[in-house]
Enzyme design. Structure first.
Site, PDB file in Angstrom:
ATOM      1  N   LYS A  52       0.846  -1.199   0.000  1.00 32.84           N
ATOM      2  CA  LYS A  52       0.000   0.000   0.000  1.00 32.84           C
ATOM      3  C   LYS A  52       0.879   1.246   0.000  1.00 32.84           C
ATOM      4  O   LYS A  52       0.629   2.213  -0.735  1.00 32.84           O
ATOM      5  CB  LYS A  52      -0.929  -0.019   1.224  1.00 32.84           C
ATOM      6  CG  LYS A  52      -1.980  -1.131   1.172  1.00 32.84           C
ATOM      7  CD  LYS A  52      -2.713  -1.305   2.506  1.00 32.84           C
ATOM      8  CE  LYS A  52      -3.708  -2.466   2.426  1.00 32.84           C
ATOM      9  NZ  LYS A  52      -4.467  -2.666   3.661  1.00 32.84           N
ATOM     10  N   GLN A  96      -4.329  -1.762   9.986  1.00 31.33           N
ATOM     11  CA  GLN A  96      -4.245  -3.032   9.276  1.00 31.33           C
ATOM     12  C   GLN A  96      -4.814  -4.156  10.146  1.00 31.33           C
ATOM     13  O   GLN A  96      -4.495  -4.270  11.328  1.00 31.33           O
ATOM     14  CB  GLN A  96      -2.776  -3.323   8.891  1.00 31.33           C
ATOM     15  CG  GLN A  96      -2.593  -4.557   8.027  1.00 31.33           C
ATOM     16  CD  GLN A  96      -3.262  -4.456   6.649  1.00 31.33           C
ATOM     17  OE1 GLN A  96      -3.427  -3.370   6.107  1.00 31.33           O
ATOM     18  NE2 GLN A  96      -3.641  -5.592   6.100  1.00 31.33           N
ATOM     19  N   ASP A 119     -10.508   2.851   4.502  1.00 36.31           N
ATOM     20  CA  ASP A 119     -10.960   1.468   4.343  1.00 36.31           C
ATOM     21  C   ASP A 119     -12.485   1.396   4.212  1.00 36.31           C
ATOM     22  O   ASP A 119     -13.017   0.357   3.816  1.00 36.31           O
ATOM     23  CB  ASP A 119     -10.552   0.635   5.569  1.00 36.31           C
ATOM     24  CG  ASP A 119      -9.233  -0.113   5.373  1.00 36.31           C
ATOM     25  OD1 ASP A 119      -8.925  -0.476   4.223  1.00 36.31           O
ATOM     26  OD2 ASP A 119      -8.540  -0.335   6.376  1.00 36.31           O
TER      27      ASP A 119
END
Ligand code: GUN
Length: 307
Positions: A52, A96, A119
């Protein structure tokens, strides 16, 4: 012959589109920045976060990764999230997953400013998604729609079978497909007659997290297969039970000592109309949509501040 849907090519189109938007933000004095929180030492999570970060930097975005030991306290993480919430130079925040069991995923995600929730996991953003007015949509489901659209796969009126009911993929992709006027069936570990349901799908989305779970004889020859699974197989006997010697997966395994398999059996792909490969299918789109969401979040924040 089944059509291979190339995630890298579609991801590149997304990056090409974003280029001008990033330039525009830069002219307005904003370099979008992603802040990622990584807890513990899980090698897959570390690799995902690195990917990412790399994608952001290749697009000229900034990215900051804050790592914490596995025994970090929830209060420490909440404090860090709050600092990033208040920092005008951080536009996107992600934690994460998975997290160690002593930490509450829900509490941490709820602490993220919904405007920075790249997200799309914050309850406010989930609610907006249900109402079809989300600004920040979870990356993998958003990437799947981009893939289907890029290849002209019709969605309206079709039967989409989603196997897996996670908050990260199953539920949001089912919602997005419904908003595109598909008929959606969500299946999971307790579904009876799963092979029959899978056979009835025009589009199959497999997001279960079990290597080669969807069997070749469950597949409808007219179906498009979307394989979300990324499962690492490290044992030759396990691979031997899935594909015969001579299959291309063996060449990869013999070269590197492990191989990635999706949730759909590799021999099922060729029986379908089209399929997303693993690797090189949905994975690159998840990363591209995270970059997209970071740019989108920065645009909204710049607009809100009136700069
Ligand atoms: N772990 C697996 N997938 C994801 C994702 O999309 N976002 C985050 N934050 N963690 C994950």
């Amino acid at each position: 012959m089944a059509r291979r849907l190339d995630g890298k090519a579609v991801a590149q189109k997304i990056y090409d589109e974003l280029f001008l938007r990033i330039e525009d933000l830069r002219r307005r004095g904003c370099v979008p920045c992603l802040g990622a929180i990584l807890v513990g030492n899980d090698s897959s999570s570390r690799l995902y976060v690195q990917n990412k970060q790399k994608a952001c930097e290749q697009m000229g975005l900034r990215s900051v990764v804050q790592t914490f030991p596995a025994d970090v306290s929830e209060d420490q993480l909440l404090g860090h999230i709050e600092r990033w919430n208040q920092d005008p130079d951080i536009h996107g925040i992600l934690v994460q997953l998975p997290l160690p069991p002593h930490l509450s995923k829900a509490r941490l995600i709820e602490a993220i400013d919904p405007r920075k929730d790249v997200d799309g996991f914050h309850p406010l953003n989930k609610g907006l998604l249900m109402e079809n007015r989300a600004h920040l949509v979870p990356c993998t489901p958003a990437g799947i729609l981009r893939m289907l659209d890029a290849y002209g796969v019709p969605i309206e009126g079709r039967h989409c079978v989603v196997v897996g009911r996670s908050d990260v993929v199953g539920k949001p992709i089912a919602t997005l497909l419904l908003h595109r006027h598909a008929t959606v069936t969500i299946c999971h570990s307790r579904t009876t007659h799963l092979p029959d349901l899978v056979r009835s799908g025009d589009i199959l989305v497999a997001a279960i997290g079990r290597a080669a779970y969807i069997q070749p004889d469950w597949v409808n020859p007219e179906a498009t297969l979307v394989d979300v699974g990324i499962n690492t197989v490290t044992a030759a006997d396990v691979l031997g039970q899935i594909v015969p010697e001579g299959h291309p997966k063996w060449a990869v395994f013999l070269q590197q000592g492990w191989v990635l398999l999706g949730d759909i059996h590799p021999l099922a792909y060729e029986r379908a109309r089209a399929y997303t490969p693993v690797p090189g299918g949905v994975g690159p789109l998840t990363v591209a949509m995270l970059v997209y969401n970071t740019v989108r979040a920065a645009e909204l924040q710049v607009q809100e501040r009136g700069t």
